[in-house]
Design an enzyme around this catalytic site. Structure first.
Site, PDB file in Angstrom:
ATOM      1  N   VAL A 178       0.825  -1.214   0.000  1.00 59.33           N
ATOM      2  CA  VAL A 178       0.000   0.000   0.000  1.00 59.33           C
ATOM      3  C   VAL A 178       0.856   1.260   0.000  1.00 59.33           C
ATOM      4  O   VAL A 178       0.425   2.318  -0.463  1.00 59.33           O
ATOM      5  CB  VAL A 178      -0.984   0.033   1.194  1.00 59.33           C
ATOM      6  CG1 VAL A 178      -1.860  -1.201   1.212  1.00 59.33           C
ATOM      7  CG2 VAL A 178      -0.256   0.196   2.514  1.00 59.33           C
ATOM      8  N   TYR A 187      -5.474   2.535  -8.484  1.00 53.62           N
ATOM      9  CA  TYR A 187      -6.819   2.340  -9.046  1.00 53.62           C
ATOM     10  C   TYR A 187      -7.164   0.854  -9.093  1.00 53.62           C
ATOM     11  O   TYR A 187      -6.296  -0.015  -9.039  1.00 53.62           O
ATOM     12  CB  TYR A 187      -6.914   2.928 -10.457  1.00 53.62           C
ATOM     13  CG  TYR A 187      -6.300   2.049 -11.531  1.00 53.62           C
ATOM     14  CD1 TYR A 187      -7.079   1.124 -12.228  1.00 53.62           C
ATOM     15  CD2 TYR A 187      -4.945   2.117 -11.841  1.00 53.62           C
ATOM     16  CE1 TYR A 187      -6.520   0.295 -13.203  1.00 53.62           C
ATOM     17  CE2 TYR A 187      -4.386   1.301 -12.809  1.00 53.62           C
ATOM     18  CZ  TYR A 187      -5.175   0.391 -13.487  1.00 53.62           C
ATOM     19  OH  TYR A 187      -4.625  -0.428 -14.442  1.00 53.62           O
ATOM     20  N   TYR A 471       2.832   3.472 -13.040  1.00 53.85           N
ATOM     21  CA  TYR A 471       3.406   2.676 -14.124  1.00 53.85           C
ATOM     22  C   TYR A 471       4.727   3.342 -14.532  1.00 53.85           C
ATOM     23  O   TYR A 471       4.912   3.804 -15.645  1.00 53.85           O
ATOM     24  CB  TYR A 471       2.449   2.592 -15.311  1.00 53.85           C
ATOM     25  CG  TYR A 471       1.210   1.753 -15.047  1.00 53.85           C
ATOM     26  CD1 TYR A 471       1.175   0.829 -14.013  1.00 53.85           C
ATOM     27  CD2 TYR A 471       0.073   1.895 -15.841  1.00 53.85           C
ATOM     28  CE1 TYR A 471       0.036   0.061 -13.761  1.00 53.85           C
ATOM     29  CE2 TYR A 471      -1.062   1.125 -15.607  1.00 53.85           C
ATOM     30  CZ  TYR A 471      -1.078   0.224 -14.567  1.00 53.85           C
ATOM     31  OH  TYR A 471      -2.199  -0.530 -14.337  1.00 53.85           O
TER      32      TYR A 471
END
Length: 528
Positions: A178, A187, A471
């Site tokens: 987390v 998301y 990403y």
């Protein structure tokens, strides 16, 4: 120089060659003494691993998820610290700063470019938060405190253990930590209904560059804003998050279906672009373009659709027939269950699995490279065909289309550092992985990712060409070893954060003007 003799020159050369080792040993000793002095617990030595420790390699590799950064040439940390108390993190920050060491903070080890455990600036220290993963759920008041070393699977398990009608909108991979996930936005299948993980954080516990423990009230709203989407290892070490839980129905529906190219997949994908972002926010539906290898049929190019509907099958089928009949969704493609069962489904666990599988922190590791894009106008069918053609060039790759709209379009792009809100139809993840080791194989697959990225240039967002910070992609720009100046960092920073980049720089300048917390893509302070 006249006093140097033939016997003293070799001696001096040996000292020069030995100096890095002497310096390293000296740094080890002084750093460990500093840790003991500043930690409230004298047992800190039990959570410190130097290169001389027999467990050093296993600890380093325990959550090293991208094997691309596991070679002999990959820079290794001088020391790894696996704190089990917050005071040990405070000590690590203070002592690293004092002794000129960089730090990397690792939660689950899923950083796409390995920045949570690799540094090109030596020497460096890894603070591995694996031992700090306590989770306290208050289902009645719909909130929870989660330490940064917890995984998403552990969070979902603890929530479901208290209630089957509350959830949290975060990712689908259960081994993701987390700490990094929330720091970059985060998301998952609930994003169109409730937004990102970062949109549902209501407090946090942060250790700043001075070693102080701050909460929302003491850190101020600017820093609280920055840590919810501004990227990890930039403003301090977040050790815990307070999250707002969301309501879900007792029964939800998951579904999966697919088409090969011969079954008109390209046409259905093209139509999906016009539909997915406009569907009711209770429905989330991914599209995955992939290449499958079959011993009987050979190479198969196919599109898959998988999704979550916050309701029953009959309502889903009615909705799909009205909005997206081209997909041909049938009852046999669908499964009803609880939200936690949907989380296990998207994680790839079998239907008869128990919740305990979410607690497994092991992960199928591989070499991989990824890139991302945002799409604001539907892509022509001819371009989709070109994407299929490029999938043929590698053994294992996926192009994943993530729908936006719903709640994502309602939240202001400045509410958190994550700016990709209204106006986006969907996000693209280009993902290629490989099993072969070696520079040649790595370069081949990285080149493939760059090739398809170049091919897509005319059809995705522009000025800037946007990207998702979780990403991570160092191809779009990096800081130098000392941390980039503002203008240099802006070239990649605006791709991740758009107009929010400038505010992030101002926050960084205020809370860490000396740029102690930095990496190859961290926010720089002004005048650095």
């Amino acid at each position: 120089m006249d006093s140097l003799t033939s016997s003293t020159i070799p001696f001096l050369l040996s000292l020069i060659l030995l100096f890095p080792c002497l310096k390293s040993a000296h740094t080890h000793e002084d750093f460990l003494q500093c840790l003991t002095h500043h930690s409230e617990n004298s047992s800190i030595s039990q959570v410190v691993y130097t290169t001389n420790n027999s467990s050093y390699s296993s600890v380093l590799q325990s959550t090293l998820q991208n094997l691309r950064f596991n070679s002999t040439d990959t820079p290794k940390p001088l020391i790894i610290i696996t704190p089990n108390e917050i005071s040990q993190i405070q000590a690590a920050i203070i002592c690293s700063s004092k002794h000129g060491l960089q730090i990397r903070v690792r939660s689950g080890g899923h950083d796409f470019e390995g920045l949570s455990y690799v540094s090109n600036t030596l020497p460096f220290v890894i603070i591995d938060l694996t031992n700090l993963r306590a989770i306290s759920v208050d289902a009645a008041n719909r909130n929870a405190w989660v330490q940064a070393g917890a995984t998403l699977g552990e969070v979902y398990y603890k929530i479901a253990d208290k209630s089957r009608t509350v959830a949290f909108p975060a990712g689908v991979c259960p081994t993701v930590g987390v700490g990094g996930h929330f720091s970059g936005g985060g998301y998952g299948t609930l994003m169109r209904k409730y937004g990102l993980a970062a949109d549902n954080i209501i407090d946090a516990q942060v250790i700043d560059v001075h070693g102080r423990i701050l909460h929302r009230a003491s850190m101020g709203e600017d820093l609280f804003w920055a840590i919810r989407g501004g990227g990890g290892n930039t403003f301090g070490v977040v050790v815990a998050w307070k999250i707002k839980l969301v309501q879900v129905p007792p029964t939800v529906t998951v579904f999966v279906t697919g088409r090969s190219l011969e079954q008109n997949a390209t046409n259905v994908v093209h139509r999906w672009q016009y539909v997915a972002s406009k569907l009711p926010e209770e429905l989330f539906m991914l599209t995955i373009l992939s290449k499958a290898n079959s011993s009987q049929a050979g190479t198969i190019l196919a599109a898959g659709w998988t999704g979550l509907y916050l309701g029953r099958i009959d309502k889903l089928l009615q909705l799909m027939e009205e909005s997206f009949p081209e997909l041909g969704l049938k009852k046999e493609h669908c499964t009803e269950g609880s939200w936690i069962e949907s989380a296990m489904y998207f994680a790839g666990f079998p239907r008869n699995a128990t919740m305990d599988v979410l607690l497994d922190r092991s992960y199928q590791k591989s070499n991989f490279k990824a890139k991302s894009d945002y799409v604001k106008e539907p892509i022509p069918e001819t371009v989709l065909q070109g994407m299929w053609d490029r999938l043929k060039e590698v053994e294992s790759a996926d192009i994943i289309l993530v729908p936006y709209g719903g709640r994502m379009s309602q939240i202001s792009e400045s509410s958190t550092p994550f700016p990709h809100r209204a106006g986006n139809l969907y996000k693209i993840l280009y993902y290629v992985n490989w099993s072969e080791d070696g520079i040649e194989a790595t370069q081949k697959h990285i080149d493939w990712s760059r090739k398809i990225y170049t091919y897509m240039t005319p059809y995705v967002s522009k000025n800037p060409r946007e990207a998702y910070v979780n990403y991570r992609d160092l191809d779009i720009g990096t800081n130098n070893q000392d941390g980039s100046r503002y203008e240099e960092a802006k070239s990649w920073g605006e791709k991740y954060f758009r107009n929010n980049f400038d505010r992030l720089v101002l926050v960084k300048t205020k809370v860490d003007p000396g740029n102690f917390f930095r990496n190859e893509q961290s926010i720089p302070p002004l005048a650095w």
